[in-house]
Design an enzyme around this catalytic site. Structure first.
Site, PDB file in Angstrom:
ATOM      1  N   ASP B  79       0.775  -1.329  -0.085  1.00 41.92           N
ATOM      2  CA  ASP B  79       0.238   0.057   0.033  1.00 41.92           C
ATOM      3  C   ASP B  79       0.768   1.420   0.000  1.00 41.92           C
ATOM      4  O   ASP B  79       0.353   2.162  -0.394  1.00 41.92           O
ATOM      5  CB  ASP B  79      -0.999  -0.065   1.202  1.00 41.92           C
ATOM      6  CG  ASP B  79      -2.331  -0.535   0.937  1.00 41.92           C
ATOM      7  OD1 ASP B  79      -2.562  -0.325  -0.224  1.00 41.92           O
ATOM      8  OD2 ASP B  79      -3.032  -1.175   1.751  1.00 41.92           O
ATOM      9  N   GLU B 118      -6.665   0.991   1.243  1.00 46.72           N
ATOM     10  CA  GLU B 118      -5.985   2.216   1.649  1.00 46.72           C
ATOM     11  C   GLU B 118      -6.266   3.219   0.483  1.00 46.72           C
ATOM     12  O   GLU B 118      -5.544   3.240  -0.465  1.00 46.72           O
ATOM     13  CB  GLU B 118      -4.772   1.939   1.999  1.00 46.72           C
ATOM     14  CG  GLU B 118      -4.321   3.158   2.860  1.00 46.72           C
ATOM     15  CD  GLU B 118      -2.748   2.985   3.036  1.00 46.72           C
ATOM     16  OE1 GLU B 118      -2.391   1.834   3.698  1.00 46.72           O
ATOM     17  OE2 GLU B 118      -1.933   3.932   2.560  1.00 46.72           O
ATOM     18  N   ASP B 120      -6.083   6.773  -1.020  1.00 49.09           N
ATOM     19  CA  ASP B 120      -5.093   7.787  -0.783  1.00 49.09           C
ATOM     20  C   ASP B 120      -5.845   9.211  -0.975  1.00 49.09           C
ATOM     21  O   ASP B 120      -5.691  10.089  -0.259  1.00 49.09           O
ATOM     22  CB  ASP B 120      -3.889   7.882  -1.438  1.00 49.09           C
ATOM     23  CG  ASP B 120      -2.936   6.578  -1.105  1.00 49.09           C
ATOM     24  OD1 ASP B 120      -2.726   6.316   0.252  1.00 49.09           O
ATOM     25  OD2 ASP B 120      -2.710   5.650  -1.945  1.00 49.09           O
ATOM     26  N   HIS B 164     -14.826   8.749 -17.691  1.00 49.69           N
ATOM     27  CA  HIS B 164     -15.328   9.036 -18.873  1.00 49.69           C
ATOM     28  C   HIS B 164     -14.612   9.969 -19.702  1.00 49.69           C
ATOM     29  O   HIS B 164     -14.073  11.065 -19.194  1.00 49.69           O
ATOM     30  CB  HIS B 164     -16.701   9.669 -18.745  1.00 49.69           C
ATOM     31  CG  HIS B 164     -17.781   8.657 -18.215  1.00 49.69           C
ATOM     32  ND1 HIS B 164     -18.436   8.110 -18.924  1.00 49.69           N
ATOM     33  CD2 HIS B 164     -18.322   8.732 -16.870  1.00 49.69           C
ATOM     34  CE1 HIS B 164     -19.176   7.351 -18.114  1.00 49.69           C
ATOM     35  NE2 HIS B 164     -19.338   7.937 -16.838  1.00 49.69           N
ATOM     36  N   CYS B 206     -13.559   5.676 -23.107  1.00 48.29           N
ATOM     37  CA  CYS B 206     -13.881   5.622 -24.461  1.00 48.29           C
ATOM     38  C   CYS B 206     -12.969   6.740 -24.937  1.00 48.29           C
ATOM     39  O   CYS B 206     -12.277   7.438 -24.717  1.00 48.29           O
ATOM     40  CB  CYS B 206     -15.324   6.652 -24.341  1.00 48.29           C
ATOM     41  SG  CYS B 206     -16.584   5.787 -23.860  1.00 48.29           S
ATOM     42  N   SER B 234     -19.458  -1.510 -21.063  1.00 46.50           N
ATOM     43  CA  SER B 234     -19.451  -1.919 -19.768  1.00 46.50           C
ATOM     44  C   SER B 234     -19.677  -3.299 -19.960  1.00 46.50           C
ATOM     45  O   SER B 234     -20.363  -3.792 -20.934  1.00 46.50           O
ATOM     46  CB  SER B 234     -20.560  -1.007 -19.023  1.00 46.50           C
ATOM     47  OG  SER B 234     -21.911  -1.102 -19.600  1.00 46.50           O
TER      48      SER B 234
END
Lengths: 757, 368
Positions: B79, B118, B120, B164, B206, B234
């Site tokens: 992490d 975790e 951030d 997107h 896209c 999707s």
């Protein structure tokens, strides 16, 4: 052209679009009485004349002042005009011939006969008097082009009007056909698909609740408030009640109520993991004529099911109202802490944040054959199209038969049949929307910008029937999708008309229909205004030329008075129509053997008809001077008044605006104090607002395939009048005041024009 | 006796021969192994995983990022070496029917949220500015170490982004975008500041290929879920949760990565084959022209795993400078560059000059 010749005398200025005349000092006779009325056509001409910026740069700082000069001839202009005007007007005086005519016909003016002196005059001016100094004057437009345009407008006025009217009607009829209708689509990302699992299986439970509810209702004779509270609490809702009372302005004959009192019961399902900042509403209106027991049963079963889910991000309010829409109105006013209709109600003890969407449910049988959806709300307001799209997608998902205006959805849009069927639906929607009545409890939510629909279960003789589970699943799916919303529904259209559930016409595509109709009024007003200028010259000319800044010529005051009187009188008629029926109902019931509701309707009709005698009374207060100018000015005012009203109405409630325009415009354009007066009178009466209402009733029942006989139609007409007044007082529907205070006086003005002496 | 002696001699000779040949074979194998061992010049691994979209209906973007997070963590990047940026908290969204989970597969098969995540940078902290600051290391001194990309010139960095996007940009939240030029400049800045050894850039959005076409810094390999003009689609619609759980490209990348273990010899060419058009609907793209090594020699674990290079051998290996030691090769390259063009600071804004110079009327006019 007459208005380019300059003023007849140096002291006065005529209401011309030509900005050159702005340098005359006195307010003109015709410009004074109607600065605002002239403002519009002058602007139209300014815009229509391809306004060009002046060539010299030093004129540019004066741009705005020039516009002011043009639009209203206010007395802050320089007190002495340039010397050219003295010459020009003297020259013009020489040219002005005899203008005494009884009736000034529109088409004679632009003819070559009138045109003949102009070139000569121009030539003469060219030699003796210099052309008005264009750069110094800073003309915004090219006078040659404008003259051509004006000539075109005058000469082709009648064909243009006919063409424009036909185009408007044709455009409207074409709205149901594919290039103008578009397929609906979901715009809201958060509700993008029907991909939610509907787990509702409480059909038996819903029927049980419905049976109990009906039994308790029968026992108490009213809404079984205690039973509802108990049941809602047992399924785990926070339950509150609200009592309300309202005395209607006069007894409602159709629903048989006068002193109304009731209790609303609502339960709130709190979203388990979200703050109570937003909510959804499922409401069932119960009234004297609609039991809606199955809807209450389904509401309770859905509440029980929803209570078991943990994914709610918005609180859900389950609302059962008594006295149908009156209860809904009372609850909504209390929820939003307003009082707009004089309802007495107890404050709400429980709230659940801003309402994002509401569904109203009406079901009166255990099985349904189809679901009908109503969108038209108070004053023709419509919910966001996405809500309807949501309903439609869940209809498709559940395989339910869904209808709009009770009409089946046409499948084939490529042939003529589909669009023709769509046209019927479209016409029905237009009539419903134009009525401005809330067609279901959802209609009242729209005032508070809460997107809402009414879903009605229809049980007809079809073979295939759906039980409450199918309806419940569709509702569950819709609620779950609405729960996914992150912001108010705003992505899709708010202004639309629907030829079918899956097809819509957006505002940009239907507005031209109303625009074309209103253009007729604009063209007529333009023509009249040009004529008025020409006709007004005669008496003024007789007044003789005087030096700059003489007192107002007598013709001016005549013009003013001749307009103010009919305007005031017709407006007063409108006010009487609005106030007297409800105010004077008790007087009427004392003197005539009628009930209150009948008294209101009959007073309404009596005052309406009394208005027809107006021309005879208005003439008493007017002098007989300037007969032509008088009616022309009055008609000009009436045309502009009508155009403004219809444009405003068409913007907010297209259906109403279009219906009124389609009926009132031809008569308004044709009305004329000479010619076949009885014919015009008949046309005017047939297109008056009341006659339009009667015609709409017949058309409505015809489209619903339940044609009316004349007697039935008359009864329905009387009921509709009473209902219209009641709706205004109980829900704040604006159709009645609009007709009484706006369109009826305007129509009276045309009636006045017709019988001008 | 003699015969037997001869036989034995023969046998010994044969055995010796065999042994010799074996020995030489073994030696070449060891050399290969050693070459493999040293073929990547990095000593540490970092990952920057970014989901740029919020709102419940973008559940899948969070799941995408968390699935890559799950993979890199499983393959050994701790992490402390992962900068995870999630623009929304799907696990705790009130609309989530299964609180504290984010699923990547239908029917709740794989919970990519796991037990210890975790994050951030979260929700409104995920901005273009913060992202660029993390990459370039230009962050306020108060920033905690967990929110920094503390890489050096021996770091292999994996940068994964999803959200997107359109042609040449990726939308952050609902308010801003990062363009492909800004991204390319950020990577160049990283290169100039010697913040990476090699960089693997993966984007699932896209028109994703538009995001890497402006890169110009060395040692960058880039992958995208779709070509310019294509939408990324999707996958895994789940009616119970009520949204799509993942995007197609990342879904298949996740399936591919699930098969990888720290010792896998799978190389980048295999990653390029993941999610063909028949599965993805869009056409995944990749770009290797800036990368120095042949992708077939680049292990998946060079980027997705952490360096834990321990090989036990009983053989003695003499490390030769030309034994494919990347380090020396790089050193030489660097030396060459340095010889040709000594490093110096970039041109600074000549503030002193600007302040002290007289503003002439002409310049004044020009400025106005």
């Amino acid at each position: 052209m007459p208005w380019l010749r300059g003023p007849r005398k140096p002291s006065s200025c005529l209401p011309t679009p030509d900005i050159r005349t702005c340098h005359c000092q006195q307010p003109p006779c015709s410009a004074v009485f109607l600065p605002t009325a002239l403002f519009i056509p002058s602007l139209v001409l300014q815009i229509g004349a391809f306004s060009l910026p002046p060539a010299s740069s030093q004129r540019s700082p004066l741009l705005c002042s020039r516009v002011v000069y043009t639009s209203c001839h206010f007395p802050w202009r320089p007190l002495s005009g340039p010397p050219e005007y003295q010459f020009r007007s003297a020259h013009a005086r020489r040219r002005v011939g005899l203008r005494e005519r009884k009736c000034v016909r529109a088409r004679r003016f632009p003819s070559g006969r009138r045109e003949a002196p102009v070139p000569g005059a121009a030539a003469g001016r060219g030699s003796a008097v210099p052309e008005p100094p264009l750069p110094a004057m800073g003309l915004l437009s090219d006078p040659v082009r404008r003259r051509a345009l004006a000539r075109l407008v005058l000469r082709l006025n009648a064909p243009l009007c006919v063409l424009s009217y036909v185009a408007g009607i044709a455009w409207f009829l074409a709205l149901a056909f594919p290039p103008l209708t578009q397929r609906t689509y979901m715009s809201e990302n958060a509700m993008g698909s029907t991909m939610v699992e509907e787990q509702f299986a409480g059909g038996e439970r819903a029927r049980g609740f419905a049976r109990d509810f009906a039994a308790h209702r029968r026992k108490t004779g009213a809404l079984p408030v205690a039973w509802l509270e108990r049941t809602m609490r047992s399924v785990g809702l926070e339950v509150y009640t609200q009592s309300f009372s309202r005395k209607l302005p006069f007894p409602d004959e159709t629903r048989e109520r006068y002193m109304v009192a009731g209790t609303n019961v609502y339960g709130i399902l709190r979203a388990p993991r979200a703050a109570s900042t937003e909510s959804l509403v499922l409401t069932v209106p119960c009234g004297p004529d609609s039991a809606n027991s199955q809807a209450v049963g389904l509401l309770l079963a859905l509440a029980a099911h929803f209570r078991g889910q943990i994914y709610w991000a918005k609180d859900i309010i389950f609302l059962v109202t008594e006295q149908d829409l009156l209860g809904t109105e009372a609850w909504l006013e209390a929820y939003h802490d307003t009082n707009v209709t004089g309802m007495q109600s107890s404050p709400l003890q429980g709230r659940a944040g801003a309402i994002q969407a509401a569904l109203a449910l009406e079901l009166s049988s255990d099985v349904v054959t189809s679901l009908d959806v109503a969108v038209e709300g108070l004053n023709g307001q419509l919910p966001n199209l996405d809500l309807l799209n949501l309903f439609q997608t869940f209809c498709q998902k559940g395989g339910l038969l869904c209808t709009l205006q009770g009409k089946l959805q046409p499948q084939d849009w490529t042939s003529v049949d589909g669009p023709l069927q769509g046209l019927q639906t479209l016409l029905l929607m237009t009539l419903q929307q134009a009525s401005g009545r809330p067609h279901g409890a959802h209609g009242l939510f729209l005032r508070y910008r809460v997107e809402a629909l009414t879903i009605r279960g229809i049980n007809s003789f079809r073979q295939y029937k759906y039980d409450l589970v199918a309806v419940g699943k569709a509702l569950e799916g819709m609620f779950r999708k609405l729960n996914h919303l992150l912001e108010r529904l705003h992505q899709s259209f708010f202004f639309y008309v629907l030829p079918a559930l899956s097809r819509f016409v957006s505002i940009g595509l239907y507005m031209p229909a109303a625009g074309f109709l209103l253009l007729v009024l604009g063209l007529k007003a333009l023509e009249l205004w040009m004529q008025l200028h020409e006709a007004g010259a005669g008496p003024q000319e007789a007044g003789g030329a005087s030096g700059p800044g003489p007192p107002l010529p007598p013709a001016q005051s005549v013009g003013l008075a001749s307009l103010v009187a009919p305007l005031l009188i017709s407006q007063a008629m409108g006010l009487a129509l609005y106030v007297l029926p409800v105010l004077g109902q008790h007087v009427a019931t004392q003197h005539f053997p009628v009930a209150e509701a009948e008294a209101v309707v009959l007073t309404l009709l009596a005052i309406y008809a009394a208005g027809l005698a107006l021309p005879h009374s208005t003439h008493r207060v007017m002098s007989a001077q300037a007969p032509d100018r008088g009616w022309m000015a009055l008609k000009l005012v009436a045309l502009i008044y009508l155009a403004l009203q219809l444009a405003c109405v068409a913007l907010t409630n297209f259906s109403l605006g279009f219906l009124l325009a389609a009926t009132m415009v031809p008569a308004a354009a044709l009305t004329h104090p000479c010619g076949p007066r009885p014919l015009y009178a008949a046309l005017l009466v047939l297109t008056s607002p009341a006659a339009t209402l009667l015609g709409c009733l017949f058309l409505w029942r015809e489209l619903q395939e339940a044609p009316l006989s004349l007697a039935e139609g008359w009864q329905l007409f009387l009921a509709a009048l009473a209902q219209g007044v009641l709706d205004h007082h109980t829900y704040g529907a604006l159709l009645f005041p609009l007709l009484a205070l706006g369109l009826y006086p305007c129509w009276l003005l045309f009636w006045n024009v017709l019988f001008w002496k | 006796m003699v015969a037997s002696c001869f036989l034995r001699k023969c046998l010994t000779a044969l055995a010796g021969l065999l042994l010799l040949s074996f020995g030489s074979l073994a030696a070449s194998q060891i050399e290969d192994q050693t070459e493999q061992f040293f073929r990547s010049g990095h000593t540490n691994n970092w990952a920057v995983l970014v989901c740029t979209s919020r709102f419940w209906f973008n559940y899948r973007h969070v799941a995408n990022t968390l699935s890559v997070y799950r993979s890199v963590k499983r393959l050994g990047i701790p992490d402390s070496h992962i900068v995870l940026m999630l623009a929304d908290d799907m696990a705790c969204n009130p609309r989530n029917p299964k609180p504290a989970t984010v699923f990547s597969h239908k029917n709740m098969e794989l919970n990519v949220y796991g037990d210890d995540v975790e994050v951030d940078y979260r929700s409104y902290e995920v901005t273009v500015e913060n992202f660029l600051r993390v990459l370039t290391g230009r962050i306020p001194p108060s920033t905690p170490r967990s929110k920094r990309l503390l890489s050096d010139d021996r770091s292999n960095i994996l940068i994964y982004m999803t959200g997107h996007g359109g042609n040449g940009f990726l939308k952050f939240q609902d308010s801003e975008e990062i363009t492909n030029i800004e991204l390319a400049d950020a990577f160049e800045q990283m290169w100039q500041k010697r913040r990476y050894n090699e960089l693997l850039f993966i984007i699932d959005t896209c028109q994703g290929a538009s995001m890497y076409e402006r890169f110009y810094s060395p040692n960058i390999m880039a992958l995208a879920s779709s070509q310019v003009g294509e939408d990324s689609l999707s996958h895994q619609p789940d009616p119970a949760i009520g949204v799509h759980l993942m995007d197609r490209y990342t879904f298949y990348v996740l399936e591919f990565l699930e098969e990888i273990n720290p010792a896998s010899q799978t190389n980048m060419n295999d990653l390029f084959q993941v999610c063909p058009k028949s599965l993805c609907v869009s056409t995944p793209g990749h770009r290797t022209d800036l990368f120095q090594r042949d992708p077939k020699n680049v292990l998946i674990t060079d980027f997705f795993g952490s360096v834990r290079k321990v090989e036990i051998t009983t053989e003695t290996i003499r490390l030769q400078p030309d034994l494919g030691n990347m380090e020396s090769r790089y050193k030489k390259e660097w030396m060459d560059e340095e010889l040709m063009e000594p490093l110096k600071y970039a041109e600074q804004l000549p503030v002193a000059q600007i302040i002290h110079q007289e503003v002439t009327g002409h310049q004044m006019l020009a400025r106005w």
